[in-house]
Write a protein that holds these residues in place. Structure first.
Motif, PDB file in Angstrom:
ATOM      1  N   THR A 173       0.831  -1.200   0.000  1.00 21.24           N
ATOM      2  CA  THR A 173       0.000   0.000   0.000  1.00 21.24           C
ATOM      3  C   THR A 173       0.864   1.248   0.000  1.00 21.24           C
ATOM      4  OG1 THR A 173      -1.705  -1.148   1.291  1.00 21.24           O
ATOM      5  CG2 THR A 173      -1.800   1.270   1.251  1.00 21.24           C
ATOM      6  N   ALA A 174       0.594   2.163  -0.918  1.00 16.96           N
ATOM      7  CA  ALA A 174       1.227   3.484  -0.907  1.00 16.96           C
ATOM      8  C   ALA A 174       0.324   4.436  -0.138  1.00 16.96           C
ATOM      9  CB  ALA A 174       1.440   3.995  -2.323  1.00 16.96           C
ATOM     10  N   VAL A 175       0.811   4.957   0.978  1.00 18.81           N
ATOM     11  CA  VAL A 175       0.061   5.942   1.763  1.00 18.81           C
ATOM     12  C   VAL A 175       0.504   7.324   1.307  1.00 18.81           C
ATOM     13  CG1 VAL A 175      -0.420   6.835   4.068  1.00 18.81           C
ATOM     14  CG2 VAL A 175      -0.160   4.370   3.715  1.00 18.81           C
ATOM     15  N   CYS A 176      -0.465   8.137   0.889  1.00 18.49           N
ATOM     16  CA  CYS A 176      -0.161   9.415   0.226  1.00 18.49           C
ATOM     17  C   CYS A 176      -0.759  10.592   0.992  1.00 18.49           C
ATOM     18  CB  CYS A 176      -0.711   9.396  -1.199  1.00 18.49           C
ATOM     19  SG  CYS A 176      -0.122   8.039  -2.219  1.00 18.49           S
ATOM     20  N   PRO A 177      -0.115  11.028   2.060  1.00 23.63           N
ATOM     21  CA  PRO A 177      -0.643  12.175   2.805  1.00 23.63           C
ATOM     22  C   PRO A 177      -0.351  13.491   2.100  1.00 23.63           C
ATOM     23  CG  PRO A 177       1.409  11.435   3.785  1.00 23.63           C
ATOM     24  CD  PRO A 177       1.105  10.478   2.664  1.00 23.63           C
ATOM     25  N   GLY A 178      -1.117  14.499   2.483  1.00 20.27           N
ATOM     26  CA  GLY A 178      -0.788  15.856   2.097  1.00 20.27           C
ATOM     27  C   GLY A 178       0.108  16.482   3.155  1.00 20.27           C
ATOM     28  N   PHE A 179       0.049  17.806   3.292  1.00 22.01           N
ATOM     29  CA  PHE A 179       0.861  18.483   4.302  1.00 22.01           C
ATOM     30  C   PHE A 179       0.478  17.979   5.697  1.00 22.01           C
ATOM     31  CE2 PHE A 179       0.944  21.559   0.777  1.00 22.01           C
ATOM     32  CZ  PHE A 179       2.309  21.737   0.664  1.00 22.01           C
ATOM     33  N   THR A 180       1.473  17.513   6.443  1.00 24.08           N
ATOM     34  CA  THR A 180       1.232  16.884   7.738  1.00 24.08           C
ATOM     35  C   THR A 180       2.122  17.532   8.791  1.00 24.08           C
ATOM     36  OG1 THR A 180       0.745  14.797   6.611  1.00 24.08           O
ATOM     37  CG2 THR A 180       1.192  14.683   8.974  1.00 24.08           C
ATOM     38  N   HIS A 181       1.567  17.745   9.970  1.00 27.68           N
ATOM     39  CA  HIS A 181       2.331  18.358  11.060  1.00 27.68           C
ATOM     40  C   HIS A 181       3.373  17.379  11.599  1.00 27.68           C
ATOM     41  CE1 HIS A 181       0.203  22.126  11.356  1.00 27.68           C
ATOM     42  NE2 HIS A 181      -0.963  21.519  11.437  1.00 27.68           N
ATOM     43  N   THR A 182       4.600  17.519  11.139  1.00 23.82           N
ATOM     44  CA  THR A 182       5.770  16.787  11.642  1.00 23.82           C
ATOM     45  C   THR A 182       6.933  17.771  11.596  1.00 23.82           C
ATOM     46  OG1 THR A 182       6.490  15.998   9.461  1.00 23.82           O
ATOM     47  CG2 THR A 182       4.892  14.616  10.649  1.00 23.82           C
ATOM     48  N   HIS A 183       8.167  17.272  11.741  1.00 21.29           N
ATOM     49  CA  HIS A 183       9.340  18.147  11.630  1.00 21.29           C
ATOM     50  C   HIS A 183       9.873  18.202  10.199  1.00 21.29           C
ATOM     51  CE1 HIS A 183       9.502  18.701  15.899  1.00 21.29           C
ATOM     52  NE2 HIS A 183       9.588  17.401  16.121  1.00 21.29           N
ATOM     53  N   PHE A 184       9.144  17.606   9.245  1.00 23.85           N
ATOM     54  CA  PHE A 184       9.613  17.513   7.866  1.00 23.85           C
ATOM     55  C   PHE A 184       9.957  18.879   7.278  1.00 23.85           C
ATOM     56  CE2 PHE A 184       8.854  17.348   3.276  1.00 23.85           C
ATOM     57  CZ  PHE A 184       9.539  16.205   2.890  1.00 23.85           C
ATOM     58  N   HIS A 185       9.042  19.843   7.417  1.00 18.77           N
ATOM     59  CA  HIS A 185       9.253  21.147   6.804  1.00 18.77           C
ATOM     60  C   HIS A 185      10.280  21.974   7.564  1.00 18.77           C
ATOM     61  CE1 HIS A 185       5.441  19.813   5.058  1.00 18.77           C
ATOM     62  NE2 HIS A 185       5.814  20.516   4.013  1.00 18.77           N
ATOM     63  N   GLU A 186      10.375  21.753   8.859  1.00 17.80           N
ATOM     64  CA  GLU A 186      11.402  22.462   9.624  1.00 17.80           C
ATOM     65  C   GLU A 186      12.797  22.074   9.141  1.00 17.80           C
ATOM     66  OE1 GLU A 186      10.881  22.364  13.904  1.00 17.80           O
ATOM     67  OE2 GLU A 186       8.732  22.029  13.612  1.00 17.80           O
ATOM     68  N   ARG A 187      12.968  20.806   8.742  1.00 14.20           N
ATOM     69  CA  ARG A 187      14.273  20.368   8.241  1.00 14.20           C
ATOM     70  C   ARG A 187      14.620  21.043   6.917  1.00 14.20           C
ATOM     71  NH1 ARG A 187      12.236  15.025   9.693  1.00 14.20           N
ATOM     72  NH2 ARG A 187      13.008  14.466  11.765  1.00 14.20           N
ATOM     73  N   GLY A 219      -6.279  -3.999   2.275  1.00 12.58           N
ATOM     74  CA  GLY A 219      -5.645  -4.437   1.044  1.00 12.58           C
ATOM     75  C   GLY A 219      -5.624  -3.415  -0.070  1.00 12.58           C
ATOM     76  N   LYS A 220      -5.851  -2.138   0.246  1.00 11.95           N
ATOM     77  CA  LYS A 220      -5.847  -1.104  -0.781  1.00 11.95           C
ATOM     78  C   LYS A 220      -4.433  -0.853  -1.294  1.00 11.95           C
ATOM     79  CE  LYS A 220      -9.927   1.589   0.503  1.00 11.95           C
ATOM     80  NZ  LYS A 220     -10.420   2.978   0.764  1.00 11.95           N
ATOM     81  N   ALA A 221      -4.308  -0.624  -2.578  1.00 11.04           N
ATOM     82  CA  ALA A 221      -3.002  -0.323  -3.162  1.00 11.04           C
ATOM     83  C   ALA A 221      -2.585   1.113  -2.896  1.00 11.04           C
ATOM     84  CB  ALA A 221      -3.018  -0.585  -4.663  1.00 11.04           C
ATOM     85  N   VAL A 222      -3.550   2.030  -2.822  1.00  6.87           N
ATOM     86  CA  VAL A 222      -3.257   3.445  -2.599  1.00  6.87           C
ATOM     87  C   VAL A 222      -4.193   3.979  -1.519  1.00  6.87           C
ATOM     88  CG1 VAL A 222      -3.164   5.760  -3.620  1.00  6.87           C
ATOM     89  CG2 VAL A 222      -2.485   3.769  -4.979  1.00  6.87           C
ATOM     90  N   SER A 223      -3.623   4.670  -0.549  1.00  7.30           N
ATOM     91  CA  SER A 223      -4.388   5.304   0.517  1.00  7.30           C
ATOM     92  C   SER A 223      -4.108   6.797   0.491  1.00  7.30           C
ATOM     93  CB  SER A 223      -3.977   4.721   1.877  1.00  7.30           C
ATOM     94  OG  SER A 223      -4.521   5.482   2.952  1.00  7.30           O
ATOM     95  N   ILE A 224      -5.166   7.602   0.381  1.00  5.73           N
ATOM     96  CA  ILE A 224      -5.029   9.065   0.430  1.00  5.73           C
ATOM     97  C   ILE A 224      -5.800   9.540   1.661  1.00  5.73           C
ATOM     98  CG2 ILE A 224      -5.421  11.261  -0.754  1.00  5.73           C
ATOM     99  CD1 ILE A 224      -5.419   9.681  -3.390  1.00  5.73           C
ATOM    100  N   PRO A 225      -5.097   9.758   2.778  1.00  9.76           N
ATOM    101  CA  PRO A 225      -5.789  10.141   4.007  1.00  9.76           C
ATOM    102  C   PRO A 225      -6.491  11.490   3.884  1.00  9.76           C
ATOM    103  CG  PRO A 225      -3.598   9.309   4.495  1.00  9.76           C
ATOM    104  CD  PRO A 225      -3.664   9.509   3.010  1.00  9.76           C
ATOM    105  N   SER A 226      -7.722  11.543   4.348  1.00 12.32           N
ATOM    106  CA  SER A 226      -8.585  12.728   4.433  1.00 12.32           C
ATOM    107  C   SER A 226      -9.344  12.976   3.134  1.00 12.32           C
ATOM    108  CB  SER A 226      -7.828  13.995   4.838  1.00 12.32           C
ATOM    109  OG  SER A 226      -7.287  14.648   3.728  1.00 12.32           O
ATOM    110  N   LEU A 227     -10.607  13.347   3.315  1.00 13.37           N
ATOM    111  CA  LEU A 227     -11.485  13.625   2.177  1.00 13.37           C
ATOM    112  C   LEU A 227     -10.964  14.800   1.361  1.00 13.37           C
ATOM    113  CD1 LEU A 227     -14.108  13.178   0.589  1.00 13.37           C
ATOM    114  CD2 LEU A 227     -15.267  14.642   2.281  1.00 13.37           C
ATOM    115  N   ARG A 228     -10.416  15.815   2.021  1.00 16.88           N
ATOM    116  CA  ARG A 228      -9.992  17.020   1.291  1.00 16.88           C
ATOM    117  C   ARG A 228      -8.917  16.694   0.262  1.00 16.88           C
ATOM    118  NH1 ARG A 228      -7.324  19.200   6.830  1.00 16.88           N
ATOM    119  NH2 ARG A 228      -8.724  17.579   7.537  1.00 16.88           N
TER     120      ARG A 228
END
Length: 252
Positions: A173-187, A219-228
């Protein structure tokens, strides 16, 4: 399925959240990242809170030595891994022509070469057992014209779709989030609140991981979290490429 999950990029952000939620479900965890001290902290947290085993495996997945070490752990027949989460990653400035090519090559090594190498090791062991689950953390950037970050994430999505169909009953499964609150952007040198991204576009790490794990279990191949973001990705398929590229210029 063996109740052990190996998570890369597990020292913080989505990786640490995957470790917490998988540990909460009763899985022992193998935590992979470069920073041993940070891994030890996450390991201590999940052991104390959930009473599971937590193994620490420091490794630099941009190096062949690091990839080989983690692959060896995945194929160890005496300590089977039932869930692999390929989460390690980092971002770069969208201006490819101005980026240091060495950084771009490390970026490619981590997102593509490491995902491929570890998935290959896991699939060999999992198919032999007849069960297993691989979760590859991609991004909605995979569906947008968004520099080499979008390109490597598109590879992950394409690979996961194919492997999910080809290696059943093992799921990929490929999980495909959008902008997520982590330290990713701070780096990337962007302090919180200075990414140029509207507040409504941000997701929480626990929601992203919860929905990703649920879709993987189905068993989904692609997951896009959140309706938006489901709506946003669907919309990109209906508009010209030049128009779809505009929102991809937001943030980094």
């Amino acid at each position: 399925m063996a109740k052990t999950a190996l998570i890369t990029g597990a020292s913080s952000g989505l990786g640490a959240e995957f470790a917490r939620q998988l540990a909460a479900s009763g899985a022992d965890v193998v935590l992979v990242a470069r920073d041993r001290a940070a891994l030890d902290e996450v390991a201590r947290e999940v052991r104390d809170r959930y009473g599971v085993g937590a193994e620490v495996l420091p490794a630099d997945l941009t190096s062949e030595v690091g990839r080989d070490a983690v692959a060896a752990r995945l194929i160890d027949p005496d300590r089977p891994v039932g869930i692999l989460v390929n989460n390690a990653g980092f971002g770069l400035d969208l201006d490819f022509a101005s980026n240091d090519i060495v950084d771009e090559e490390r970026h490619l090594d981590l997102h593509v070469r490491a995902t491929m190498r570890l998935s290959h090791a896991a699939l060999g062991a999992m198919t032999a057992r007849g069960s297993g689950r691989i979760i590859n953390v991609a991004s909605v950037a995979a569906f947008l014209p968004r520099g080499t970050y979008g390109a490597v994430k598109a590879w992950i999505v394409s690979f996961s779709r194919w492997a999910n169909a080809a290696y059943a009953p093992v799921t990929v499964t490929a999980v495909c989030p959008g902008f997520t609150h982590t330290h990713f952007h701070e780096r990337l040198g962007l302090p919180p609140g200075q990414e140029g991204v509207p507040g409504w576009m941000w997701l929480s790490a626990d929601d992203v991981v919860r929905e990703g794990l649920r879709d993987a279990a189905r068993g989904k191949a692609v997951s896009i979290p959140s309706l938006r973001y489901k709506v946003l990705v669907a919309a990109t398929r209906l508009v010209p490429a030049a128009l779809a590229a505009r929102p991809a210029r937001t943030g980094r």
